[in-house]
Scaffold this motif. Sequence first.
Motif, PDB file in Angstrom:
ATOM      1  N   THR A  65       0.829  -1.208   0.000  1.00 57.14           N
ATOM      2  CA  THR A  65       0.000   0.000   0.000  1.00 57.14           C
ATOM      3  C   THR A  65       0.862   1.256   0.000  1.00 57.14           C
ATOM      4  O   THR A  65       0.584   2.209  -0.728  1.00 57.14           O
ATOM      5  N   VAL A  66       1.920   1.254   0.788  1.00 60.38           N
ATOM      6  CA  VAL A  66       2.831   2.401   0.829  1.00 60.38           C
ATOM      7  C   VAL A  66       3.538   2.564  -0.519  1.00 60.38           C
ATOM      8  O   VAL A  66       3.689   3.683  -1.031  1.00 60.38           O
ATOM      9  N   ALA A  67       3.953   1.453  -1.124  1.00 60.60           N
ATOM     10  CA  ALA A  67       4.606   1.523  -2.434  1.00 60.60           C
ATOM     11  C   ALA A  67       3.656   2.083  -3.478  1.00 60.60           C
ATOM     12  O   ALA A  67       4.055   2.904  -4.317  1.00 60.60           O
ATOM     13  N   THR A  88       4.842  10.223  -6.468  1.00 61.55           N
ATOM     14  CA  THR A  88       6.216  10.657  -6.728  1.00 61.55           C
ATOM     15  C   THR A  88       6.709  10.029  -8.028  1.00 61.55           C
ATOM     16  O   THR A  88       5.981   9.293  -8.684  1.00 61.55           O
ATOM     17  N   THR A  89       7.942  10.306  -8.354  1.00 65.00           N
ATOM     18  CA  THR A  89       8.531   9.734  -9.562  1.00 65.00           C
ATOM     19  C   THR A  89       9.470   8.564  -9.235  1.00 65.00           C
ATOM     20  O   THR A  89      10.317   8.202 -10.036  1.00 65.00           O
ATOM     21  N   ILE A  90       9.308   7.985  -8.062  1.00 64.50           N
ATOM     22  CA  ILE A  90      10.135   6.851  -7.656  1.00 64.50           C
ATOM     23  C   ILE A  90       9.826   5.661  -8.552  1.00 64.50           C
ATOM     24  O   ILE A  90       8.667   5.341  -8.809  1.00 64.50           O
ATOM     25  N   SER A  91      10.877   4.997  -9.016  1.00 66.66           N
ATOM     26  CA  SER A  91      10.694   3.830  -9.866  1.00 66.66           C
ATOM     27  C   SER A  91      10.767   2.553  -9.022  1.00 66.66           C
ATOM     28  O   SER A  91      11.380   2.549  -7.951  1.00 66.66           O
ATOM     29  N   ALA A 115      16.128  -1.483  -4.913  1.00 66.30           N
ATOM     30  CA  ALA A 115      17.542  -1.316  -4.565  1.00 66.30           C
ATOM     31  C   ALA A 115      17.700  -0.757  -3.156  1.00 66.30           C
ATOM     32  O   ALA A 115      18.511  -1.254  -2.363  1.00 66.30           O
ATOM     33  N   VAL A 116      16.926   0.255  -2.824  1.00 66.10           N
ATOM     34  CA  VAL A 116      17.017   0.860  -1.495  1.00 66.10           C
ATOM     35  C   VAL A 116      16.556  -0.127  -0.425  1.00 66.10           C
ATOM     36  O   VAL A 116      17.205  -0.280   0.619  1.00 66.10           O
ATOM     37  N   GLN A 125      11.104  -9.178  -5.549  1.00 65.59           N
ATOM     38  CA  GLN A 125      10.744  -7.822  -5.128  1.00 65.59           C
ATOM     39  C   GLN A 125      10.459  -6.924  -6.336  1.00 65.59           C
ATOM     40  O   GLN A 125       9.480  -6.177  -6.341  1.00 65.59           O
ATOM     41  N   LEU A 126      11.320  -7.020  -7.345  1.00 63.00           N
ATOM     42  CA  LEU A 126      11.158  -6.154  -8.511  1.00 63.00           C
ATOM     43  C   LEU A 126       9.868  -6.464  -9.264  1.00 63.00           C
ATOM     44  O   LEU A 126       9.138  -5.542  -9.636  1.00 63.00           O
TER      45      LEU A 126
END
Length: 103
Positions: free
Chosen positions: A23-25, A32-35, A41-42, A87-88
């Motif tokens: 849900t947060v993702a 945002t523009t987070i990929s 990776a983080v 994960q990806l």
Amino acid sequence: MQKKTVGLLLASAGPFLWGSSGTVAQHLFDTTTISPLWLVAVRMLVSGGLLILYGFSRRLPVIAVFHDWRATVRLIVFSLFGMAGVQLTYFMAISTGNAAMAA
């Protein structure tokens, strides 16, 4: 605290944290523009770092896996194709759809 109580708390926390991470993702991807690649990776670097710090704090043989080259290769292959791959694909599914459909 008894081991049974600790086990129950940890077993309850796992699904809650897994569900809330989706849900947060989804919120991050929508606002945002987070990929997904950056997020994975983080997440992997932070979680790996925390596990290493925990191992060192408990005086566990954290670097013992690197003494055998076969174990090191297995760890790298599992890290890339097992953990990061799962994960990806999960976060890419969230970024194109939503957390409920990805789950």
